[in-house]
Write an enzyme that holds these catalytic residues in place. Structure first.
Site, short mmCIF file in Angstrom:
data_model
loop_
_atom_site.label_atom_id
_atom_site.label_comp_id
_atom_site.label_asym_id
_atom_site.label_seq_id
_atom_site.Cartn_x
_atom_site.Cartn_y
_atom_site.Cartn_z
N THR A 133 6.25 -4.07 -1.81
CA THR A 133 4.86 -4.22 -2.22
C THR A 133 4.86 -3.73 -3.67
O THR A 133 5.14 -4.42 -4.69
CB THR A 133 3.96 -3.63 -1.26
OG1 THR A 133 4.19 -2.19 -1.22
CG2 THR A 133 3.91 -4.35 0.09
N LYS A 172 11.38 -0.05 2.53
CA LYS A 172 10.34 -0.16 1.46
C LYS A 172 9.38 0.92 1.51
O LYS A 172 9.25 1.39 2.39
CB LYS A 172 9.56 -1.43 1.63
CG LYS A 172 8.51 -1.44 2.59
CD LYS A 172 7.03 -0.96 2.38
CE LYS A 172 6.84 -1.73 0.92
NZ LYS A 172 5.86 -0.72 0.38
N THR A 205 9.46 6.16 7.82
CA THR A 205 8.59 5.60 6.68
C THR A 205 8.39 4.16 6.81
O THR A 205 9.10 3.42 7.66
CB THR A 205 9.26 6.10 5.12
OG1 THR A 205 8.26 5.80 4.12
CG2 THR A 205 10.44 5.09 5.01
N GLU A 234 4.71 5.35 -6.26
CA GLU A 234 3.88 4.51 -7.11
C GLU A 234 3.39 5.35 -8.35
O GLU A 234 2.98 6.58 -8.59
CB GLU A 234 2.54 4.07 -6.68
CG GLU A 234 2.53 3.09 -5.34
CD GLU A 234 1.41 2.74 -4.36
OE1 GLU A 234 1.51 1.65 -3.92
OE2 GLU A 234 0.69 3.74 -4.41
N ASN A 289 -3.67 1.72 -7.60
CA ASN A 289 -4.51 2.19 -6.54
C ASN A 289 -5.76 1.90 -6.73
O ASN A 289 -6.70 1.73 -5.64
CB ASN A 289 -4.13 3.34 -5.83
CG ASN A 289 -2.87 3.65 -5.21
OD1 ASN A 289 -2.55 2.65 -4.32
ND2 ASN A 289 -1.93 4.35 -5.54
N THR A 330 -7.38 -6.39 -5.06
CA THR A 330 -7.81 -7.36 -5.70
C THR A 330 -6.78 -7.79 -6.72
O THR A 330 -5.69 -7.47 -6.93
CB THR A 330 -9.04 -6.92 -6.57
OG1 THR A 330 -8.90 -5.66 -7.29
CG2 THR A 330 -10.17 -6.78 -5.74
#
Lengths: 429, 429
Positions: B173, B205, B216, B302, B424, B429
């Site tokens: 992702t 992932k 995880t 991230e 985040n 969107t």
């Protein structure tokens, strides 16, 4: 299926109205017998920035204090905690720019020397001087600035709105605004049948490293109530547990959290102890000031654009409710979604589910921004345009009902923005 | 005073060398009897993005699984947990783009339908198909994409490096890279005196909503070892507790954490159970793959720019050590300082002190980037230029010794950057 109504958060009794407690001017100087000052002592390399605050009672008075539970508690915390336990104090001296934390025995010695200089200026016992420091951790605190700065502050002491404001500004670090609050109310006077007006006020600093555990970074409260040390301590502890201890900006409990209350007794009221009829009003007023200041901290959290209130309902007990509330309030994913105006309530659900508190997801209801988004674990259709409009306001309410029992909790936080990273990526430099 | 030496972190025994466990090619396809595929099923509105992965054993085989403890566990977790408990499986089907979490009974139904389509393609019992999903929470998962996608994936199944890679890519992702690892080693063969080569490999992932509590997000491991279900489960649980469960990107435990191990038995080894001489080697190999994948998750957190390893030494017990390690690893202030290349170790001290673990600050030593910065609670002089140079590397080691006992813990995390907020702030969107 009919319209789904938002969850009702219990508002609590309107204590302030019941006790006739109303806002007043003056901040930390609202109380009679209190003077304050905030001066530029050049403690942080900027001669034009206020960095030294002094709050002094006209005479030795009752005091109470609550302090951080961080094991790396700072030197001023070590000194003040011991002194505040005596229940008697004359003044609080505070500095910004250096936390005097992780500085070992030399740091404690500097703190005591600063207090001694204050005591000499005020003509009191040095044990009656409490301290608070905020700023960088692990850097020795230099005494020099205090040698000239403390006499300057002592000369500037005044009982005025401006003096209170100067003191509140002198303790700011990454705070973007001074944080002050004050209230007045009537209690029984010291003569039979008479009434006396009591004031409670104070200021606080706090913006980052905020998840207070006892109090929050550098709060000074004052009152002119005549109150016993035990009652003052009880009122302060009760208020902080429901206000400052329910705020989290970044889940980081500071080494320097300090909240001190000075009570001068100048109001001429019948002395309040824990059994007095007026003790409840006194507690409510202290809590009102603390709650105002706590909300200001959350709203002014480093980089914050929104004040976020998390209400947890229907928990088995208060501890569970608070654990869930804090899990949501500290979730970086929840906080960044709010910053991005993304009504991503799934992250609220995930944060509630991760903290080990027992519930069944199919009993859970969630409201975001006053809109029901989940009922009995099932998502409801959401009008994204409407949610975007609701995100325009300054506050974001999140309400979650666990459907287990009747306990509730409320925690305040803020969103997580780029600015938090900017502020904290190079704090020391 | 002589030069202060860095703290020595116990390296542990070199298990891999002792057991002759060496890296090999193949990822999830390293094991004999395993085929994989990753295809573009248009599940997320981008027909050119791989979003559906399938890992299948040639025949029904032993399986083990560990899953999230989040109370809002997703539909695929609910289905897979029950099925994995039987110890027998044939395939795992995974999708990205939608987590199928907070989707209620309809979500569970969709998960079962997807499994049924896979079962029909492979000609197995649908109870032998496990699932994993990752993506947005609270959005109904549409079955449509799977109706055409699963047969496509079944046709693409292959036993190759490329197929393993495609599967690893299909579950990404916000991950910036696929995460794969595989090892080989020798154990006793099924015939007296013979040796058999066993392979262990897999992919994972994970990038955000990462503080696994059991496993995880979406990890598939395979082995060709002949192993009992009990031994497989024990090895998997032991490995995840020391690897995935020690990673935190943002302290947010996912609703979908899933780690599944398929063991085909195709290696022709003497069956391994928990009493076998080879069980320790098997556990070490599983752990090696898990540790590789766990470190990749932390490094690819991230917005991450650094892999941060937090070692806590000298704790009273393992729980205390882990609490302190996690408190440091999850501190936004520590993480932003690392992003800003600011050697602000005072925040490490504050994070250690805030978590309720008992120690005396004057017994504590801290090393940052291999440099002693605190000894017995007192700061040491620090060469800021040298620290800035050390920050240039890809990894940041933090070591703290509490001076209480002998227990240790290691946790991996990453720094907190602007990019985390970008990713985040508008994830949906």
């Amino acid at each position: 299926m009919g319209a789904i109504r938002p969850l009702e958060v219990p508002s609590g009794t309107d204590e302030l109205a019941a006790f006739g407690i109303t806002p007043c001017e003056g901040g930390v100087c609202a109380a009679e017998g209190i003077r304050a000052a905030g001066v530029c002592a050049n403690l942080r390399g900027d001669p034009n920035r206020r960095d030294l605050a002094l709050v002094a009672a006209d005479n030795s008075c009752v005091c109470a204090g609550v302090f951080t539970q961080n094991r790396f508690c700072a030197a001023p915390v070590q000194v003040s905690r011991e002194r505040a336990a005596r229940g008697v104090a004359r003044a609080v001296v505070l500095n910004s720019g250096n936390a005097n934390a992780s500085t070992g025995a030399p740091g404690v010695e500097v703190a005591k020397r600063v207090a001694a200089i204050v005591a000499a200026e005020l003509g009191c016992d040095e044990e009656e001087v409490l301290l608070g420091s905020t700023g960088v951790i692990g850097k020795p605190l230099e005494l020099d600035g205090f040698v000239s700065g403390v006499p300057m502050a002592a000369r500037a002491l005044a009982h005025s709105v401006e003096a209170a404001h100067d003191a509140a500004r002198a303790v700011m670090t990454t705070d973007t605004m001074p944080k002050e609050s004050s209230y007045a109310f009537e209690v029984a006077g010291s003569n039979d049948g008479a009434r006396a007006t009591v004031h409670v006020g104070g200021f606080v600093k706090g913006s980052g490293m905020i998840q207070p555990n006892m109090a929050t970074m550098l709060c000074v409260l004052t009152t002119d109530a005549d109150v016993t040390a035990q009652a003052a301590q009880a009122a302060l502890r009760a208020a902080t547990s429901k206000t400052f201890n329910k705020v989290t900006v970044d889940s980081d409990t500071s080494t320097n959290d300090t909240c001190i209350l000075l009570a001068t007794g100048a109001a001429g009221n019948a002395r309040i102890d824990q059994d007095s009829a007026d003790f409840a009003a006194f507690c409510a007023a202290i809590k009102a000031v603390c709650e105002d200041l706590a909300r200001m901290i959350a709203a002014d959290g480093e980089g914050a654009t929104k004040l976020v209130t998390v209400d947890v309902l229907g928990a088995a007990n208060e501890q569970d409710a608070e654990t869930v509330a804090r899990s949501i309030a500290n979730s970086p994913l929840v906080k960044t979604a709010i910053f991005g105006h993304d009504a991503n309530w799934g992250r609220v659900a995930a944060a509630a589910g991760k903290c080990g508190v027992d519930f069944d997801q199919y009993d859970v209801d969630i409201d975001l921004l006053g809109v029901p988004v989940l009922r009995k674990g099932l998502p409801l259709p959401m009008d994204e345009e409407d949610m975007l409009r609701r995100f325009e306001g300054p506050e974001v309410p999140i309400v979650i009902s666990l459907g287990v029992g009747n306990a509730t909790a409320r925690v305040w936080t803020c969103d997580l923005s780029h600015e938090y990273i900017v502020i904290n990526g190079d704090y020391r430099t």
